[in-house]
Design an enzyme around this catalytic site. Structure first.
Site, PDB file in Angstrom:
ATOM      1  N   CYS A 168       9.370  10.848  -5.431  1.00 46.48           N
ATOM      2  CA  CYS A 168       8.105  10.148  -5.186  1.00 46.48           C
ATOM      3  C   CYS A 168       7.531   9.686  -6.526  1.00 46.48           C
ATOM      4  O   CYS A 168       7.439  10.465  -7.470  1.00 46.48           O
ATOM      5  CB  CYS A 168       7.132  11.097  -4.487  1.00 46.48           C
ATOM      6  SG  CYS A 168       5.486  10.397  -4.268  1.00 46.48           S
ATOM      7  N   CYS A 182       4.121  11.917  -7.127  1.00 43.77           N
ATOM      8  CA  CYS A 182       4.057  13.370  -7.346  1.00 43.77           C
ATOM      9  C   CYS A 182       5.406  13.965  -7.724  1.00 43.77           C
ATOM     10  O   CYS A 182       5.503  15.175  -7.907  1.00 43.77           O
ATOM     11  CB  CYS A 182       3.496  14.071  -6.111  1.00 43.77           C
ATOM     12  SG  CYS A 182       4.670  14.157  -4.735  1.00 43.77           S
ATOM     13  N   CYS A 227       5.094  10.355   1.685  1.00 41.66           N
ATOM     14  CA  CYS A 227       5.426  11.603   1.006  1.00 41.66           C
ATOM     15  C   CYS A 227       4.558  12.693   1.630  1.00 41.66           C
ATOM     16  O   CYS A 227       3.342  12.544   1.711  1.00 41.66           O
ATOM     17  CB  CYS A 227       5.151  11.468  -0.484  1.00 41.66           C
ATOM     18  SG  CYS A 227       5.242  13.042  -1.366  1.00 41.66           S
ATOM     19  N   CYS A 236       1.984  14.319  -1.209  1.00 39.13           N
ATOM     20  CA  CYS A 236       0.809  13.613  -1.764  1.00 39.13           C
ATOM     21  C   CYS A 236       0.346  12.460  -0.878  1.00 39.13           C
ATOM     22  O   CYS A 236      -0.586  11.754  -1.254  1.00 39.13           O
ATOM     23  CB  CYS A 236       1.109  13.111  -3.160  1.00 39.13           C
ATOM     24  SG  CYS A 236       2.159  11.639  -3.211  1.00 39.13           S
ATOM     25  N   CYS A 259      13.259   2.576   5.608  1.00 35.86           N
ATOM     26  CA  CYS A 259      13.089   1.316   4.878  1.00 35.86           C
ATOM     27  C   CYS A 259      11.940   1.544   3.889  1.00 35.86           C
ATOM     28  O   CYS A 259      10.776   1.655   4.293  1.00 35.86           O
ATOM     29  CB  CYS A 259      12.759   0.229   5.889  1.00 35.86           C
ATOM     30  SG  CYS A 259      12.632  -1.404   5.169  1.00 35.86           S
TER      31      CYS A 259
HETATM   32 FE    FE Z   1       4.382  12.283  -3.389  1.00 34.02          FE
END
Ligand code: FE
Length: 154
Positions: A70, A73, A119, A122, A142
């Site tokens: 990510c 984070c 995610c 976060c 996607c």
């Molecule tokens: Fe994240």
């Protein structure tokens, strides 16, 4: 990596309707903190549910090994070995690295019914998941390339 059960479309719908698996940790920051950390384009996509232009960079055609984390984070989200060329112009994956790193939500914007993926740590917007991916999972995650960062040592 530990073996995990293959995620399927039924699981995705279940998570989108009833709630996603609990993440290992939760990270919350203020809007100002995210703005400070991210580029304007990363902020627009991850924190404002934006979408990058298809084929906006060459990342969907690159298949270097590693782990995609990510951008917000740094949580590991997708293994590069499960990336495939969907022809859509966005990086595409068949499975997340672990079930509880992704948060699923119903998205009824733009007159469509879709499943948004975020995610789970976060709540960064990543993209959407569709049931038209390759076997065995049949899923196509996607994902905006701006939401991800490749860790080649991962
Ligand atoms: Fe994240």
């Amino acid at each position: 990596m530990k073996e995990k059960e293959l995620l399927g479309w039924k699981n995705v719908i279940h998570y989108a309707v009833n709630g996603s698996p609990k993440p290992d940790r939760v990270i919350m920051k203020t809007e100002a903190e995210w703005r400070e950390q991210l580029t304007p384009e990363q902020y627009r996509i991850t924190r404002e549910k934006g979408t990058e232009r298809a084929f906006s960079n060459d990342s969907c055609a690159r298949f270097d090994p590693g782990i995609y984390n990510c951008i917000c984070c740094n949580t590991p989200l997708f293994d590069a070995s499960l990336k495939f060329d969907s022809g859509t112009g966005w990086p595409s994956f068949t499975e997340p690295i672990k079930d509880n790193v992704i948060k699923y939500d119903k998205d009824i914007s733009y007159g469509m019914v879709r499943v948004e993926v975020m995610c789970n740590v976060c709540e960064a917007h990543l993209g959407h998941v569709f049931p038209d991916g390759p076997k065995p999972s049949g899923l196509r995650f996607c994902i905006n390339s701006e939401s991800l960062k490749l860790n080649e040592n991962g």
